[in-house]
Motif scaffolding. Structure first.
Motif, PDB file in Angstrom:
ATOM      1  N   UNK A  28      -2.092 -13.194 -15.145  1.00  0.00           N
ATOM      2  CA  UNK A  28      -2.982 -13.818 -14.170  1.00  0.00           C
ATOM      3  C   UNK A  28      -2.736 -15.312 -14.030  1.00  0.00           C
ATOM      4  N   UNK A  29      -2.407 -15.960 -15.139  1.00  0.00           N
ATOM      5  CA  UNK A  29      -2.199 -17.407 -15.139  1.00  0.00           C
ATOM      6  C   UNK A  29      -0.900 -17.720 -15.868  1.00  0.00           C
ATOM      7  N   UNK A  30       0.240 -17.475 -15.204  1.00  0.00           N
ATOM      8  CA  UNK A  30       1.520 -17.665 -15.884  1.00  0.00           C
ATOM      9  C   UNK A  30       1.780 -19.106 -16.322  1.00  0.00           C
ATOM     10  N   UNK A  31       1.060 -20.056 -15.737  1.00  0.00           N
ATOM     11  CA  UNK A  31       1.238 -21.460 -16.123  1.00  0.00           C
ATOM     12  C   UNK A  31       0.133 -21.929 -17.066  1.00  0.00           C
ATOM     13  N   UNK A  32      -0.583 -20.978 -17.635  1.00  0.00           N
ATOM     14  CA  UNK A  32      -1.513 -21.272 -18.714  1.00  0.00           C
ATOM     15  C   UNK A  32      -2.891 -21.762 -18.312  1.00  0.00           C
ATOM     16  N   UNK A  33      -3.522 -22.408 -19.289  1.00  0.00           N
ATOM     17  CA  UNK A  33      -4.901 -22.865 -19.140  1.00  0.00           C
ATOM     18  C   UNK A  33      -5.062 -23.894 -18.026  1.00  0.00           C
ATOM     19  N   UNK A  34      -4.048 -24.718 -17.806  1.00  0.00           N
ATOM     20  CA  UNK A  34      -4.133 -25.718 -16.733  1.00  0.00           C
ATOM     21  C   UNK A  34      -4.246 -25.027 -15.376  1.00  0.00           C
ATOM     22  N   UNK A  35      -3.503 -23.952 -15.191  1.00  0.00           N
ATOM     23  CA  UNK A  35      -3.574 -23.215 -13.934  1.00  0.00           C
ATOM     24  C   UNK A  35      -4.946 -22.551 -13.795  1.00  0.00           C
ATOM     25  N   UNK A  36      -5.428 -21.967 -14.861  1.00  0.00           N
ATOM     26  CA  UNK A  36      -6.734 -21.317 -14.823  1.00  0.00           C
ATOM     27  C   UNK A  36      -7.822 -22.328 -14.457  1.00  0.00           C
ATOM     28  N   UNK A  37      -7.760 -23.501 -15.046  1.00  0.00           N
ATOM     29  CA  UNK A  37      -8.759 -24.533 -14.738  1.00  0.00           C
ATOM     30  C   UNK A  37      -8.642 -25.017 -13.289  1.00  0.00           C
ATOM     31  N   UNK A  38      -7.418 -25.119 -12.789  1.00  0.00           N
ATOM     32  CA  UNK A  38      -7.216 -25.539 -11.399  1.00  0.00           C
ATOM     33  C   UNK A  38      -7.801 -24.498 -10.445  1.00  0.00           C
ATOM     34  N   UNK A  39      -7.585 -23.227 -10.740  1.00  0.00           N
ATOM     35  CA  UNK A  39      -8.159 -22.155  -9.915  1.00  0.00           C
ATOM     36  C   UNK A  39      -9.678 -22.204  -9.984  1.00  0.00           C
ATOM     37  N   UNK A  40     -10.221 -22.375 -11.190  1.00  0.00           N
ATOM     38  CA  UNK A  40     -11.686 -22.477 -11.339  1.00  0.00           C
ATOM     39  C   UNK A  40     -12.250 -23.629 -10.493  1.00  0.00           C
ATOM     40  N   UNK A  41     -11.573 -24.760 -10.541  1.00  0.00           N
ATOM     41  CA  UNK A  41     -12.037 -25.922  -9.781  1.00  0.00           C
ATOM     42  C   UNK A  41     -11.998 -25.642  -8.276  1.00  0.00           C
ATOM     43  N   UNK A  42     -10.920 -25.038  -7.812  1.00  0.00           N
ATOM     44  CA  UNK A  42     -10.825 -24.718  -6.385  1.00  0.00           C
ATOM     45  C   UNK A  42     -11.878 -23.697  -5.979  1.00  0.00           C
TER      46      UNK A  42
END
Length: 132
Positions: A28-42
């Motif tokens: 789901x987040x191949x680029x890790x926690x940073x990607x997950x947080x960016x998606x959450x923020x968006x």
């Protein structure tokens, strides 16, 4: 990797369930926690009145459809239509402006690399409007 219909009635060990969860998270987040947080923020910007966990579930449902996570598609499939169909099927809702906005984010996410250069919320709204 299919879903179990009743997770409370599972024969998998805790370690097996955790391993599956980690594998799904890496998908789901191949680029890790940073990607997950960016998606959450968006998601928070795009859907400020939506419960954050529900918004994430809808996003992940659509992402599963987009990437044919369960291998249900064929060679000539339309990933965006599959994403919308997955969200409609799992939320019992008709395609709406809201679901088109999720679809725009999913489509943008498919084009993002490790630099996580996502469009802004306004750009995503414009992309969603173009999907109509």
């Amino acid at each position: 990797m299919g879903r179990e219909p009743f997770p409370w009635f599972s024969f998998k060990s805790k370690a097996q369930r955790e391993k599956e969860q980690q594998r799904y998270g890496a998908w789901a987040f191949p680029y890790g926690a940073a990607q997950q947080e960016r998606i959450r923020a968006l998601l928070g910007e795009l859907f400020p009145k939506e419960e954050p966990s529900l918004a994430m579930v809808r996003y992940l449902n659509g992402r599963e459809g987009y990437w044919d996570y369960y291998g249900e598609g064929d060679e000539g499939r339309d990933p965006l239509a599959d994403a919308l169909a997955a969200m409609v099927r799992r939320s019992n809702r008709r395609p709406t402006e809201e679901l088109l906005l999720y679809a725009a984010l999913i489509q943008a996410d498919a084009q993002v690399g490790p630099e996580l250069d996502y469009p802004t919320a306004e750009e995503l709204r414009a992309l969603a409007a173009a999907l109509r």
